[in-house]
Write a protein that holds these residues in place. Structure first.
Motif, mmCIF file in Angstrom:
data_model
loop_
_atom_site.group_PDB
_atom_site.id
_atom_site.type_symbol
_atom_site.label_atom_id
_atom_site.label_comp_id
_atom_site.label_asym_id
_atom_site.label_seq_id
_atom_site.Cartn_x
_atom_site.Cartn_y
_atom_site.Cartn_z
ATOM 1 N N LYS A 111 6.669 -28.350 99.503
ATOM 2 C CA LYS A 111 5.977 -27.094 99.208
ATOM 3 C C LYS A 111 6.001 -26.160 100.410
ATOM 4 O O LYS A 111 6.326 -24.974 100.286
ATOM 5 N N GLY A 112 5.679 -26.692 101.577
ATOM 6 C CA GLY A 112 5.689 -25.861 102.779
ATOM 7 C C GLY A 112 7.068 -25.342 103.119
ATOM 8 O O GLY A 112 7.223 -24.185 103.530
ATOM 9 N N ALA A 113 8.085 -26.188 102.942
ATOM 10 C CA ALA A 113 9.452 -25.773 103.241
ATOM 11 C C ALA A 113 9.908 -24.673 102.294
ATOM 12 O O ALA A 113 10.545 -23.701 102.703
ATOM 13 N N TRP A 114 9.586 -24.832 100.996
ATOM 14 C CA TRP A 114 9.944 -23.788 100.025
ATOM 15 C C TRP A 114 9.249 -22.470 100.362
ATOM 16 O O TRP A 114 9.877 -21.408 100.363
ATOM 17 N N ASP A 115 7.963 -22.520 100.656
ATOM 18 C CA ASP A 115 7.212 -21.299 100.935
ATOM 19 C C ASP A 115 7.755 -20.588 102.168
ATOM 20 O O ASP A 115 7.792 -19.350 102.216
ATOM 21 N N TYR A 116 8.177 -21.351 103.168
ATOM 22 C CA TYR A 116 8.723 -20.725 104.376
ATOM 23 C C TYR A 116 10.095 -20.116 104.094
ATOM 24 O O TYR A 116 10.378 -18.985 104.491
ATOM 25 N N TRP A 117 10.965 -20.872 103.399
ATOM 26 C CA TRP A 117 12.315 -20.383 103.130
ATOM 27 C C TRP A 117 12.306 -19.222 102.145
ATOM 28 O O TRP A 117 13.075 -18.253 102.317
ATOM 29 N N ALA A 118 11.451 -19.288 101.128
ATOM 30 C CA ALA A 118 11.393 -18.231 100.126
ATOM 31 C C ALA A 118 11.078 -16.882 100.753
ATOM 32 O O ALA A 118 11.495 -15.835 100.246
ATOM 33 N N ASN A 119 10.365 -16.902 101.867
ATOM 34 C CA ASN A 119 10.018 -15.678 102.570
ATOM 35 C C ASN A 119 11.252 -14.909 103.022
ATOM 36 O O ASN A 119 11.221 -13.694 103.178
ATOM 37 N N PHE A 120 12.360 -15.628 103.243
ATOM 38 C CA PHE A 120 13.595 -14.985 103.713
ATOM 39 C C PHE A 120 14.643 -14.871 102.614
ATOM 40 O O PHE A 120 15.700 -14.279 102.844
ATOM 41 N N ALA A 121 14.388 -15.451 101.443
ATOM 42 C CA ALA A 121 15.396 -15.518 100.388
ATOM 43 C C ALA A 121 15.071 -14.638 99.192
ATOM 44 O O ALA A 121 15.658 -14.825 98.116
#
Length: 229
Positions: A111-121
């Motif tokens: 969940k944390g990894a998705w939320d961080y990456w989604a910020n740039f994608a």
């Protein structure tokens, strides 16, 4: 019980190939880029400006690939002092409990990894503090696909993503969502491997998340070599 892993399903074989091929390719690229940079620096007083940043990203990819790979081959450090002094029934219960904790931890990391990456994608983050309860609403001001890395130039063969991710504007450097993709991908692999480990314990194919004992194995190997002499 052997630490050697043999995938039994098509999905397992595919994930296994992705992990092992990815690790091999990343190691090869890191060695090649570093070697070229050393030759250029000491032989021609120049260098690849983007070499250090690229190697840093590749190392991060290697680590995150290695996390799930180590779960697969049971290479992570673990303590089994308690498991060795309890009954088989208690050992299995403790192993199942440990596997469940690892699953929860991997899911939170996902969940944390998705939320961080989604910020740039240009993708929505999840709602909820610990558990994903949905996806946030996105507006044009939420799109951050234009964020770039510092030194790595943008490859010409990727120009087709500019209309999709950057409103047609030209990238000068590699957009961050590409190297950062390893975050959700690596955590998805980790969650997949912990699901496999949990299932092996549940059905009785494994006794715990710890299979190999590296120090003991090394001592046994040395003893076997001495007997051969």
């Amino acid at each position: 019980m052997s630490a050697h892993y043999e995938p039994r399903t098509a999905l397992g074989r595919m994930v296994n190939e992705i992990e092992e091929s990815g690790i091999a390719i990343i190691l090869g690229l890191m060695v090649t880029i570093t070697f070229i940079n050393v030759v250029l620096r000491y032989g021609f007083n120049t260098g690849l400006i983007w070499g250090l940043e690229m190697t840093s990203f590749l190392f991060a990819w290697l680590v995150l690939f290695g996390v799930s790979y180590a779960v697969k081959v049971t290479a992570h450090l673990g303590v089994d002092a308690i498991l060795n002094v309890v009954s088989p029934t208690a050992r299995r219960a403790l192993s199942v409990f440990a596997a469940v904790i690892c699953l929860i931890y991997a899911a939170m990391l996902m969940k944390g990894a998705w939320d961080y990456w989604a910020n740039f994608a240009n993708l929505p983050q999840t709602t909820g503090r610990w558990f994903p309860t949905g996806l946030e609403e996105m507006g044009r001001t939420s799109y951050r696909g234009w964020y770039e890395v510092v030194d790595i130039p943008f490859p010409e063969w990727l120009r087709w993503i500019e209309p999709i991710m950057n409103d047609g504007e030209h990238y000068e450097k590699l957009p961050r969502f590409i190297p950062y993709f390893i975050l959700p991908f690596g955590m998805a692999l980790l969650l997949f491997r912990f699901c496999q480990a949990f299932w092996r314990i549940w059905v009785g194919d494994a006794e715990s998340l710890i299979v190999s004992h590296e120090a003991e194995d090394a001592i046994d190997d040395v003893a076997a070599m001495n007997k051969g002499d």
